[in-house]
Design an enzyme around this catalytic site. Structure first.
Site, short mmCIF file in Angstrom:
data_model
loop_
_atom_site.label_atom_id
_atom_site.label_comp_id
_atom_site.label_asym_id
_atom_site.label_seq_id
_atom_site.Cartn_x
_atom_site.Cartn_y
_atom_site.Cartn_z
N GLY A 1 0.83 -1.20 0.00
CA GLY A 1 0.00 0.00 0.00
C GLY A 1 0.86 1.25 0.00
O GLY A 1 2.07 1.21 0.21
N HIS B 1 4.90 -10.98 6.56
CA HIS B 1 4.60 -9.60 6.14
C HIS B 1 5.88 -8.77 6.12
O HIS B 1 5.90 -7.58 6.44
CB HIS B 1 3.59 -8.99 7.12
CG HIS B 1 2.62 -8.02 6.52
ND1 HIS B 1 1.31 -8.31 6.31
CD2 HIS B 1 2.76 -6.72 6.12
CE1 HIS B 1 0.68 -7.25 5.82
NE2 HIS B 1 1.55 -6.27 5.68
N ARG C 1 6.84 -7.04 9.47
CA ARG C 1 6.13 -5.80 9.84
C ARG C 1 4.96 -6.06 10.79
O ARG C 1 4.30 -5.12 11.20
CB ARG C 1 5.61 -5.11 8.57
CG ARG C 1 6.73 -4.68 7.65
CD ARG C 1 6.24 -4.37 6.24
NE ARG C 1 5.67 -3.06 6.07
CZ ARG C 1 6.38 -1.95 5.88
NH1 ARG C 1 7.69 -2.01 5.86
NH2 ARG C 1 5.78 -0.79 5.70
C1 LIG Z 1 5.89 -0.44 2.35
C2 LIG Z 1 5.17 -1.75 2.44
C3 LIG Z 1 3.77 -1.76 2.38
C4 LIG Z 1 3.08 -2.98 2.45
N1 LIG Z 1 1.71 -2.98 2.33
C5 LIG Z 1 1.05 -4.17 2.32
C6 LIG Z 1 -0.36 -4.21 2.11
O1 LIG Z 1 -1.02 -3.18 1.93
N2 LIG Z 1 -0.96 -5.44 2.11
C7 LIG Z 1 -0.25 -6.60 2.29
O2 LIG Z 1 -0.83 -7.69 2.27
N3 LIG Z 1 1.08 -6.58 2.47
C8 LIG Z 1 1.75 -5.41 2.48
N4 LIG Z 1 3.11 -5.40 2.65
C9 LIG Z 1 3.83 -6.68 2.81
C10 LIG Z 1 4.26 -7.24 1.45
O3 LIG Z 1 3.15 -7.64 0.69
C11 LIG Z 1 5.19 -8.47 1.62
O4 LIG Z 1 4.53 -9.44 2.41
C12 LIG Z 1 6.53 -8.13 2.25
O5 LIG Z 1 7.01 -6.88 1.78
C13 LIG Z 1 7.53 -9.23 1.91
O6 LIG Z 1 8.76 -9.03 2.54
P1 LIG Z 1 10.01 -8.32 1.84
O7 LIG Z 1 9.71 -6.87 1.83
O8 LIG Z 1 11.15 -8.67 2.75
O9 LIG Z 1 10.16 -8.90 0.46
C14 LIG Z 1 3.81 -4.19 2.60
C15 LIG Z 1 5.21 -4.16 2.65
C16 LIG Z 1 5.89 -2.97 2.56
C17 LIG Z 1 7.40 -2.99 2.62
#
Ligand SMILES: Cc1cc2nc3c(=O)[nH]c(=O)nc-3n(C[C@H](O)[C@H](O)[C@H](O)COP(=O)(O)O)c2cc1C
Length: 368
Positions: A88, A263, A266
Protein backbone atom coordinates in the site's frame (compact mmCIF):
# COMPACT_ATOMS: atom_id res chain seq x y z
CA UNK A 1 -2.30 1.84 -23.75
CA UNK A 2 0.27 -0.94 -23.76
CA UNK A 3 2.13 -2.84 -21.09
CA UNK A 4 5.32 -1.03 -22.03
CA UNK A 5 4.13 2.54 -21.87
CA UNK A 6 6.59 3.48 -19.13
CA UNK A 7 9.52 1.49 -20.51
CA UNK A 8 12.94 3.02 -20.48
CA UNK A 9 16.13 1.21 -19.69
CA UNK A 10 18.40 1.58 -16.69
CA UNK A 11 21.77 -0.06 -16.22
CA UNK A 12 21.85 -0.76 -12.51
CA UNK A 13 24.28 -3.61 -11.90
CA UNK A 14 23.06 -4.89 -8.55
CA UNK A 15 20.19 -4.73 -6.09
CA UNK A 16 22.45 -2.93 -3.59
CA UNK A 17 23.01 -0.19 -6.14
CA UNK A 18 19.27 0.07 -6.73
CA UNK A 19 18.57 0.19 -2.98
CA UNK A 20 21.17 2.94 -2.54
CA UNK A 21 19.52 4.93 -5.34
CA UNK A 22 16.09 4.43 -3.75
CA UNK A 23 17.17 5.50 -0.29
CA UNK A 24 18.90 8.56 -1.76
CA UNK A 25 15.64 9.92 -3.19
CA UNK A 26 13.12 9.03 -0.49
CA UNK A 27 12.32 11.32 2.43
CA UNK A 28 13.75 9.84 5.64
CA UNK A 29 10.38 8.93 7.15
CA UNK A 30 9.21 7.19 3.95
CA UNK A 31 12.52 5.31 3.80
CA UNK A 32 11.91 4.12 7.36
CA UNK A 33 8.33 3.11 6.48
CA UNK A 34 9.83 1.01 3.68
CA UNK A 35 12.80 -0.46 5.50
CA UNK A 36 11.37 -0.84 8.98
CA UNK A 37 9.75 -3.77 10.74
CA UNK A 38 7.82 -4.24 13.95
CA UNK A 39 9.22 -4.26 17.49
CA UNK A 40 12.99 -4.65 17.71
CA UNK A 41 13.03 -5.81 14.06
CA UNK A 42 14.33 -9.26 14.96
CA UNK A 43 11.91 -10.82 12.45
CA UNK A 44 13.20 -8.47 9.78
CA UNK A 45 16.79 -9.55 10.45
CA UNK A 46 15.85 -13.23 10.70
CA UNK A 47 14.14 -13.05 7.30
CA UNK A 48 17.58 -12.40 5.81
CA UNK A 49 19.76 -14.53 8.09
CA UNK A 50 17.56 -17.60 7.47
CA UNK A 51 18.90 -17.74 3.91
CA UNK A 52 22.52 -17.81 5.14
CA UNK A 53 22.03 -21.31 6.51
CA UNK A 54 21.65 -22.88 3.09
CA UNK A 55 24.15 -23.61 0.38
CA UNK A 56 23.35 -24.66 -3.18
CA UNK A 57 25.23 -27.75 -4.32
CA UNK A 58 26.96 -27.29 -7.69
CA UNK A 59 26.57 -30.18 -10.12
CA UNK A 60 29.53 -30.23 -12.50
CA UNK A 61 29.08 -31.31 -16.11
CA UNK A 62 25.32 -31.62 -15.74
CA UNK A 63 24.28 -31.03 -19.35
CA UNK A 64 21.91 -28.10 -18.58
CA UNK A 65 22.47 -25.18 -20.94
CA UNK A 66 19.27 -23.21 -21.20
CA UNK A 67 17.14 -23.67 -18.08
CA UNK A 68 13.48 -22.67 -18.09
CA UNK A 69 12.16 -20.49 -15.26
CA UNK A 70 8.56 -20.78 -16.48
CA UNK A 71 5.85 -22.10 -14.20
CA UNK A 72 2.22 -21.42 -13.30
CA UNK A 73 0.28 -20.41 -10.25
CA UNK A 74 -3.50 -21.02 -10.02
CA UNK A 75 -3.52 -21.61 -13.76
CA UNK A 76 -1.77 -18.32 -14.55
CA UNK A 77 1.34 -18.98 -16.64
CA UNK A 78 4.42 -16.98 -15.60
CA UNK A 79 7.90 -16.82 -17.10
CA UNK A 80 9.54 -16.36 -13.72
CA UNK A 81 8.56 -17.84 -10.32
CA UNK A 82 8.70 -14.37 -8.77
CA UNK A 83 5.61 -12.19 -8.25
CA UNK A 84 5.59 -8.61 -7.00
CA UNK A 85 3.96 -8.01 -3.63
CA UNK A 86 0.89 -6.02 -2.75
CA UNK A 87 2.17 -2.92 -0.98
CA UNK A 88 0.00 0.00 0.00
CA UNK A 89 0.93 3.66 -0.21
CA UNK A 90 2.82 3.00 -3.45
CA UNK A 91 2.73 6.62 -4.66
CA UNK A 92 4.85 7.53 -1.63
CA UNK A 93 7.70 5.77 -3.43
CA UNK A 94 7.07 6.91 -7.00
CA UNK A 95 4.14 8.76 -8.59
CA UNK A 96 3.39 5.81 -10.90
CA UNK A 97 3.12 3.36 -7.99
CA UNK A 98 1.66 -0.05 -8.84
CA UNK A 99 0.89 1.14 -12.37
CA UNK A 100 4.65 1.03 -12.89
CA UNK A 101 5.15 -2.16 -10.86
CA UNK A 102 2.50 -4.04 -12.82
CA UNK A 103 3.83 -2.77 -16.15
CA UNK A 104 7.32 -3.96 -15.18
CA UNK A 105 5.93 -7.30 -14.05
CA UNK A 106 4.18 -7.68 -17.42
CA UNK A 107 7.43 -6.94 -19.25
CA UNK A 108 9.17 -9.60 -17.15
CA UNK A 109 6.40 -12.12 -17.84
CA UNK A 110 5.09 -12.28 -14.31
CA UNK A 111 2.24 -11.10 -12.10
CA UNK A 112 1.79 -8.14 -9.75
CA UNK A 113 -0.47 -8.57 -6.74
CA UNK A 114 -2.37 -5.29 -6.76
CA UNK A 115 -3.11 -3.97 -3.25
CA UNK A 116 -6.36 -2.76 -1.78
CA UNK A 117 -4.52 0.01 0.11
CA UNK A 118 -2.73 1.14 -3.03
CA UNK A 119 -2.67 4.55 -4.63
CA UNK A 120 -4.54 3.42 -7.75
CA UNK A 121 -7.70 1.41 -8.19
CA UNK A 122 -7.74 -2.23 -9.19
CA UNK A 123 -9.36 -1.14 -12.46
CA UNK A 124 -6.72 1.45 -13.25
CA UNK A 125 -3.78 -0.91 -12.69
CA UNK A 126 -5.41 -3.65 -14.69
CA UNK A 127 -6.10 -1.25 -17.54
CA UNK A 128 -2.40 -0.35 -17.65
CA UNK A 129 -1.04 -3.87 -17.41
CA UNK A 130 -3.69 -6.53 -18.08
CA UNK A 131 -1.08 -9.26 -18.50
CA UNK A 132 0.33 -8.70 -15.01
CA UNK A 133 -2.60 -7.37 -12.97
CA UNK A 134 -4.14 -10.82 -12.48
CA UNK A 135 -4.31 -11.12 -8.68
CA UNK A 136 -5.67 -8.42 -6.37
CA UNK A 137 -5.26 -8.23 -2.60
CA UNK A 138 -7.87 -7.38 0.00
CA UNK A 139 -8.05 -7.08 3.77
CA UNK A 140 -10.67 -9.35 5.35
CA UNK A 141 -13.02 -7.00 7.13
CA UNK A 142 -16.77 -6.51 6.83
CA UNK A 143 -16.42 -4.91 3.41
CA UNK A 144 -14.53 -7.94 2.03
CA UNK A 145 -17.32 -9.33 -0.13
CA UNK A 146 -17.92 -5.90 -1.72
CA UNK A 147 -14.22 -5.46 -2.44
CA UNK A 148 -14.09 -8.99 -3.85
CA UNK A 149 -16.84 -8.00 -6.28
CA UNK A 150 -14.81 -4.97 -7.38
CA UNK A 151 -11.87 -7.27 -8.04
CA UNK A 152 -13.95 -9.69 -10.09
CA UNK A 153 -15.61 -6.85 -12.01
CA UNK A 154 -12.19 -5.40 -12.83
CA UNK A 155 -11.29 -8.69 -14.55
CA UNK A 156 -8.80 -10.28 -12.15
CA UNK A 157 -8.25 -14.05 -11.95
CA UNK A 158 -7.75 -14.46 -8.20
CA UNK A 159 -7.92 -12.69 -4.83
CA UNK A 160 -5.12 -12.54 -2.29
CA UNK A 161 -6.55 -12.21 1.23
CA UNK A 162 -4.08 -10.83 3.76
CA UNK A 163 -4.86 -12.74 6.95
CA UNK A 164 -2.01 -11.49 9.15
CA UNK A 165 -2.93 -7.82 9.35
CA UNK A 166 -6.11 -7.31 11.42
CA UNK A 167 -4.23 -4.23 12.60
CA UNK A 168 -0.82 -2.80 11.78
CA UNK A 169 2.13 -4.22 13.72
CA UNK A 170 3.94 -2.24 16.44
CA UNK A 171 6.10 -0.37 13.94
CA UNK A 172 8.75 1.35 15.98
CA UNK A 173 10.37 3.51 13.31
CA UNK A 174 7.04 4.97 12.24
CA UNK A 175 6.25 5.82 15.86
CA UNK A 176 9.62 7.46 16.41
CA UNK A 177 9.12 9.48 13.21
CA UNK A 178 5.50 10.39 14.05
CA UNK A 179 4.98 9.05 10.53
CA UNK A 180 1.87 10.62 9.11
CA UNK A 181 1.69 9.95 5.36
CA UNK A 182 -0.84 11.41 2.95
CA UNK A 183 -3.68 8.91 3.24
CA UNK A 184 -4.68 9.48 -0.37
CA UNK A 185 -1.69 7.29 -1.22
CA UNK A 186 -3.63 4.41 0.36
CA UNK A 187 -7.07 5.26 -0.99
CA UNK A 188 -7.19 3.87 -4.54
CA UNK A 189 -9.85 1.33 -3.66
CA UNK A 190 -11.68 2.92 -0.79
CA UNK A 191 -15.23 1.71 -1.02
CA UNK A 192 -17.87 4.13 0.15
CA UNK A 193 -21.54 4.32 -0.65
CA UNK A 194 -20.92 5.86 -4.06
CA UNK A 195 -18.28 3.38 -5.16
CA UNK A 196 -14.54 3.01 -5.44
CA UNK A 197 -12.23 6.00 -5.50
CA UNK A 198 -9.27 6.98 -7.56
CA UNK A 199 -6.28 8.41 -5.76
CA UNK A 200 -6.99 11.94 -4.65
CA UNK A 201 -10.47 12.14 -6.15
CA UNK A 202 -12.50 13.23 -3.18
CA UNK A 203 -12.79 13.98 0.54
CA UNK A 204 -12.61 10.38 1.70
CA UNK A 205 -9.54 10.48 3.87
CA UNK A 206 -11.36 10.01 7.15
CA UNK A 207 -12.71 6.68 5.98
CA UNK A 208 -9.45 5.29 4.70
CA UNK A 209 -7.81 4.15 7.87
CA UNK A 210 -10.96 2.76 9.41
CA UNK A 211 -11.67 0.76 6.32
CA UNK A 212 -8.19 -0.38 5.42
CA UNK A 213 -6.74 -0.85 8.86
CA UNK A 214 -9.97 -2.36 10.09
CA UNK A 215 -10.25 -0.40 13.31
CA UNK A 216 -12.62 -2.27 15.56
CA UNK A 217 -12.55 -5.28 13.26
CA UNK A 218 -9.48 -7.07 14.54
CA UNK A 219 -11.74 -9.77 15.97
CA UNK A 220 -12.54 -11.14 12.51
CA UNK A 221 -12.12 -14.93 12.49
CA UNK A 222 -11.63 -17.76 10.01
CA UNK A 223 -15.38 -18.36 10.30
CA UNK A 224 -16.12 -14.77 9.28
CA UNK A 225 -13.72 -15.04 6.36
CA UNK A 226 -15.14 -18.40 5.26
CA UNK A 227 -18.65 -16.89 5.31
CA UNK A 228 -17.58 -13.83 3.29
CA UNK A 229 -15.57 -15.96 0.88
CA UNK A 230 -18.62 -18.06 -0.01
CA UNK A 231 -19.70 -15.03 -2.06
CA UNK A 232 -16.32 -14.57 -3.78
CA UNK A 233 -16.57 -15.18 -7.51
CA UNK A 234 -12.85 -15.96 -7.73
CA UNK A 235 -10.41 -18.39 -6.09
CA UNK A 236 -8.50 -16.89 -3.17
CA UNK A 237 -5.06 -17.15 -1.67
CA UNK A 238 -4.42 -16.75 2.08
CA UNK A 239 -1.38 -14.50 2.64
CA UNK A 240 0.27 -14.50 6.04
CA UNK A 241 0.51 -18.17 7.03
CA UNK A 242 3.31 -19.16 9.45
CA UNK A 243 2.11 -22.42 11.01
CA UNK A 244 0.69 -25.73 9.76
CA UNK A 245 -2.41 -25.06 11.89
CA UNK A 246 -3.07 -21.74 10.15
CA UNK A 247 -2.46 -23.45 6.80
CA UNK A 248 -5.09 -26.07 7.56
CA UNK A 249 -7.55 -23.42 8.79
CA UNK A 250 -7.09 -21.35 5.64
CA UNK A 251 -7.72 -24.36 3.42
CA UNK A 252 -10.76 -25.32 5.50
CA UNK A 253 -12.07 -21.75 5.03
CA UNK A 254 -11.83 -22.26 1.27
CA UNK A 255 -8.41 -20.92 0.28
CA UNK A 256 -6.99 -22.43 -2.92
CA UNK A 257 -3.40 -21.43 -2.20
CA UNK A 258 -1.20 -20.09 0.60
CA UNK A 259 1.45 -17.43 1.02
CA UNK A 260 3.88 -18.31 3.80
CA UNK A 261 4.71 -14.82 5.04
CA UNK A 262 5.48 -12.74 8.11
CA UNK A 263 4.60 -9.60 6.14
CA UNK A 264 8.25 -8.69 5.72
CA UNK A 265 8.75 -8.54 9.50
CA UNK A 266 6.13 -5.80 9.84
CA UNK A 267 3.56 -7.62 12.00
CA UNK A 268 4.54 -10.01 14.83
CA UNK A 269 8.01 -9.43 16.24
CA UNK A 270 9.63 -11.71 17.21
CA UNK A 271 8.21 -14.14 14.64
CA UNK A 272 9.87 -16.98 12.75
CA UNK A 273 11.39 -16.35 9.34
CA UNK A 274 9.07 -17.46 6.54
CA UNK A 275 11.85 -19.63 5.15
CA UNK A 276 12.22 -21.50 8.45
CA UNK A 277 8.55 -22.53 8.61
CA UNK A 278 8.15 -23.24 4.89
CA UNK A 279 9.22 -26.93 4.92
CA UNK A 280 6.81 -27.82 7.75
CA UNK A 281 3.92 -26.04 6.02
CA UNK A 282 4.67 -27.75 2.70
CA UNK A 283 4.79 -31.11 4.52
CA UNK A 284 1.50 -30.36 6.30
CA UNK A 285 -0.49 -29.45 3.17
CA UNK A 286 1.08 -31.98 0.80
CA UNK A 287 2.46 -31.49 -2.70
CA UNK A 288 -0.69 -30.29 -4.48
CA UNK A 289 -1.61 -27.04 -2.69
CA UNK A 290 0.08 -24.05 -4.35
CA UNK A 291 2.41 -22.49 -1.77
CA UNK A 292 4.12 -19.14 -2.26
CA UNK A 293 6.55 -17.55 0.15
CA UNK A 294 7.69 -14.01 0.87
CA UNK A 295 9.71 -12.03 3.42
CA UNK A 296 13.41 -11.43 2.93
CA UNK A 297 13.72 -12.48 -0.72
CA UNK A 298 16.20 -10.28 -2.54
CA UNK A 299 18.20 -12.40 -5.02
CA UNK A 300 17.99 -15.23 -7.51
CA UNK A 301 19.79 -17.41 -4.97
CA UNK A 302 17.03 -16.70 -2.44
CA UNK A 303 14.43 -17.75 -5.01
CA UNK A 304 16.34 -21.00 -5.64
CA UNK A 305 16.54 -21.80 -1.91
CA UNK A 306 12.84 -21.01 -1.33
CA UNK A 307 11.76 -23.21 -4.23
CA UNK A 308 14.04 -26.02 -3.04
CA UNK A 309 12.41 -25.85 0.40
CA UNK A 310 8.92 -26.30 -1.01
CA UNK A 311 7.63 -23.04 -2.51
CA UNK A 312 6.05 -23.01 -5.97
CA UNK A 313 6.91 -19.33 -6.41
CA UNK A 314 8.04 -16.37 -4.33
CA UNK A 315 6.90 -12.80 -3.84
CA UNK A 316 9.21 -9.80 -3.55
CA UNK A 317 8.21 -6.73 -1.56
CA UNK A 318 11.02 -4.36 -0.67
CA UNK A 319 13.22 -5.45 -3.58
CA UNK A 320 10.49 -4.31 -6.00
CA UNK A 321 9.96 -1.09 -4.05
CA UNK A 322 13.68 -0.26 -4.27
CA UNK A 323 13.38 -0.49 -8.03
CA UNK A 324 10.20 1.57 -8.04
CA UNK A 325 11.69 4.37 -5.94
CA UNK A 326 14.98 4.35 -7.86
CA UNK A 327 13.60 4.45 -11.40
CA UNK A 328 9.88 3.69 -11.61
CA UNK A 329 8.86 0.99 -14.07
CA UNK A 330 12.37 0.58 -15.45
CA UNK A 331 13.77 0.16 -11.94
CA UNK A 332 11.29 -2.59 -11.03
CA UNK A 333 11.99 -4.28 -14.35
CA UNK A 334 15.74 -4.21 -13.64
CA UNK A 335 15.17 -5.80 -10.22
CA UNK A 336 13.18 -8.60 -11.85
CA UNK A 337 15.75 -9.18 -14.59
CA UNK A 338 18.62 -9.26 -12.09
CA UNK A 339 16.79 -11.92 -10.08
CA UNK A 340 15.91 -13.86 -13.24
CA UNK A 341 19.48 -13.75 -14.53
CA UNK A 342 20.95 -14.99 -11.25
CA UNK A 343 18.33 -17.72 -10.98
CA UNK A 344 19.18 -18.93 -14.48
CA UNK A 345 22.90 -18.95 -13.70
CA UNK A 346 22.33 -21.00 -10.55
CA UNK A 347 19.98 -23.42 -12.30
CA UNK A 348 22.64 -23.97 -14.96
CA UNK A 349 25.45 -24.46 -12.45
CA UNK A 350 23.42 -26.81 -10.26
CA UNK A 351 21.83 -28.85 -13.03
CA UNK A 352 18.20 -27.77 -12.66
CA UNK A 353 16.66 -27.58 -16.14
CA UNK A 354 13.21 -26.49 -14.89
CA UNK A 355 11.78 -25.01 -11.71
CA UNK A 356 10.41 -28.46 -10.85
CA UNK A 357 14.03 -29.65 -10.75
CA UNK A 358 14.83 -27.21 -7.93
CA UNK A 359 14.50 -29.71 -5.11
CA UNK A 360 15.75 -29.98 -1.52
CA UNK A 361 18.52 -32.42 -2.47
CA UNK A 362 20.26 -29.55 -4.27
CA UNK A 363 20.72 -27.76 -0.92
CA UNK A 364 22.91 -28.37 2.09
CA UNK A 365 22.49 -26.80 5.52
CA UNK A 366 25.70 -25.06 6.51
CA UNK A 367 27.08 -23.52 9.69
CA UNK A 368 29.03 -20.68 8.13
C1 LIG B 1 5.89 -0.44 2.35
C2 LIG B 1 5.17 -1.75 2.44
C3 LIG B 1 3.77 -1.76 2.38
C4 LIG B 1 3.08 -2.98 2.45
N1 LIG B 1 1.71 -2.98 2.33
C5 LIG B 1 1.05 -4.17 2.32
C6 LIG B 1 -0.36 -4.21 2.11
O1 LIG B 1 -1.02 -3.18 1.93
N2 LIG B 1 -0.96 -5.44 2.11
C7 LIG B 1 -0.25 -6.60 2.29
O2 LIG B 1 -0.83 -7.69 2.27
N3 LIG B 1 1.08 -6.58 2.47
C8 LIG B 1 1.75 -5.41 2.48
N4 LIG B 1 3.11 -5.40 2.65
C9 LIG B 1 3.83 -6.68 2.81
C10 LIG B 1 4.26 -7.24 1.45
O3 LIG B 1 3.15 -7.64 0.69
C11 LIG B 1 5.19 -8.47 1.62
O4 LIG B 1 4.53 -9.44 2.41
C12 LIG B 1 6.53 -8.13 2.25
O5 LIG B 1 7.01 -6.88 1.78
C13 LIG B 1 7.53 -9.23 1.91
O6 LIG B 1 8.76 -9.03 2.54
P1 LIG B 1 10.01 -8.32 1.84
O7 LIG B 1 9.71 -6.87 1.83
O8 LIG B 1 11.15 -8.67 2.75
O9 LIG B 1 10.16 -8.90 0.46
C14 LIG B 1 3.81 -4.19 2.60
C15 LIG B 1 5.21 -4.16 2.65
C16 LIG B 1 5.89 -2.97 2.56
C17 LIG B 1 7.40 -2.99 2.62
Amino acid sequence: MTDTMYSTTVDFGSLDEIRDAALAVLPADVADFLEGGAGTESTLRRNRSAFERYAILPEPMNGVGDPSTATEILGIGIDLPVLTAPFGGDALFHPDGHRAVATAAADAGTVDIVPEAGSFSYTQVRKDAPRAARIAQLHPFTHAARVADLIADAGYDAICVTVDCPMGGFRTRNMRNRFSPDLFAFSGNVVVADGPGEAGDGPRVAEVMGQLMGSGESAWSWGDLAAAARDFQLPWIAKGILTPTAAHRALAAGASALVVSNHGGRQVDPAPASLDVLPAIRAAVGPDVPVLVDSGIRTGADVFVALALGADAVIIGRAAIYGLAAAGQAGVHRVLTLIAEELRVLMTLSGAATVADITADRLMEVRS
